[in-house]
Every structure is written in structure tokens, then in C-alpha cells.
Design an enzyme around this catalytic site. Structure first.
Site, PDB file in Angstrom:
ATOM      1  N   ARG A  21       0.829  -1.218   0.000  1.00 17.16           N
ATOM      2  CA  ARG A  21       0.000   0.000   0.000  1.00 17.16           C
ATOM      3  C   ARG A  21       0.854   1.254   0.000  1.00 17.16           C
ATOM      4  O   ARG A  21       0.606   2.183  -0.769  1.00 17.16           O
ATOM      5  CB  ARG A  21      -0.937   0.037   1.211  1.00 17.16           C
ATOM      6  CG  ARG A  21      -2.187  -0.757   1.058  1.00 17.16           C
ATOM      7  CD  ARG A  21      -3.075  -0.582   2.246  1.00 17.16           C
ATOM      8  NE  ARG A  21      -2.310  -0.803   3.486  1.00 17.16           N
ATOM      9  CZ  ARG A  21      -2.717  -0.478   4.692  1.00 17.16           C
ATOM     10  NH1 ARG A  21      -3.874   0.114   4.861  1.00 17.16           N
ATOM     11  NH2 ARG A  21      -1.989  -0.728   5.751  1.00 17.16           N
ATOM     12  N   ASN A  39      -6.130  -2.151   1.736  1.00 17.99           N
ATOM     13  CA  ASN A  39      -6.147  -3.607   1.797  1.00 17.99           C
ATOM     14  C   ASN A  39      -7.590  -4.086   1.850  1.00 17.99           C
ATOM     15  O   ASN A  39      -8.467  -3.399   2.391  1.00 17.99           O
ATOM     16  CB  ASN A  39      -5.433  -4.117   3.056  1.00 17.99           C
ATOM     17  CG  ASN A  39      -3.925  -4.001   2.955  1.00 17.99           C
ATOM     18  OD1 ASN A  39      -3.370  -3.892   1.877  1.00 17.99           O
ATOM     19  ND2 ASN A  39      -3.260  -4.020   4.099  1.00 17.99           N
TER      20      ASN A  39
END
Length: 94
Positions: A21, A39
Site C-alpha cells: 500500500r 487492503n
């Protein structure tokens, strides 16, 4: 200047617990794209990118690399008609 494109993606593979991320957000900010990344409980990473079409295409290719310990198996993409503006952000898990 190229037209603005917005794309929603889901990245599958070993993409959680490896800094994906943050790596993704840094790459998007470098490219001056708007959007977000988060996520998913499934183990995938979901993101939306908005910006010049050539820059979004470059980002989509970049997603296959990932940080050192990531192993990307698939990048599914869906075009969106809704352009995003503002800073790229990391969102909470969904």
C-alpha cells in the site's frame, strides 16, 4: 495533454504485509495521480487512480512490480466514469 482517465484495480498475490500500500501510494504521488489504495480482507489490495491516461497506464504497469517481497499474481482493472481530484490517500482495510 492527454485525457483524464480513472481506473479501479484489484491486485492479487502476496501484496499484504510487504509494504505494498505504501509503495503504491508513493508511486501514485510521484506520478501526481489522485485516488486511493487500501487492503481488502480477502488479502488483495484495491485502488483507484485518476489522472492523464498515459500516466495512469504507466501506473498500471508499475503495479506488477511491487516492493521487494511482493509477488503480484493478477491486476484486474475496471474503467470508471468518475474522475477523482485531490491528494492520493491510503484508506483503512475494507
Amino acid at each position: 495533454m492527454s485525457e483524464i482517465t480513472t481506473v479501479h484495480v484489484v491486485v492479487e498475490g502476496r501484496v499484504q504485509g510487504v509494504g505494498y500500500r505504501g509503495w503504491c501510494a508513493d508511486a501514485a504521488v510521484e506520478r501526481r495521480l489522485s485516488g486511493w489504495v487500501r487492503n481488502l480482507k480477502s488479502g488483495a489490495v484495491e485502488a483507484t487512480f485518476s489522472g492523464p491516461s498515459d500516466t495512469v497506464s504507466d501506473m498500471l504497469e508499475h503495479l506488477w512490480r511491487g516492493p521487494a517481497f511482493a509477488r503480484v499474481r493478477a491486476v484486474a482493472q475496471t474503467p470508471s466514469d468518475t474522475p477523482l481530484t485531490g491528494e492520493f490517500e491510503i484508506r483503512e482495510t475494507a
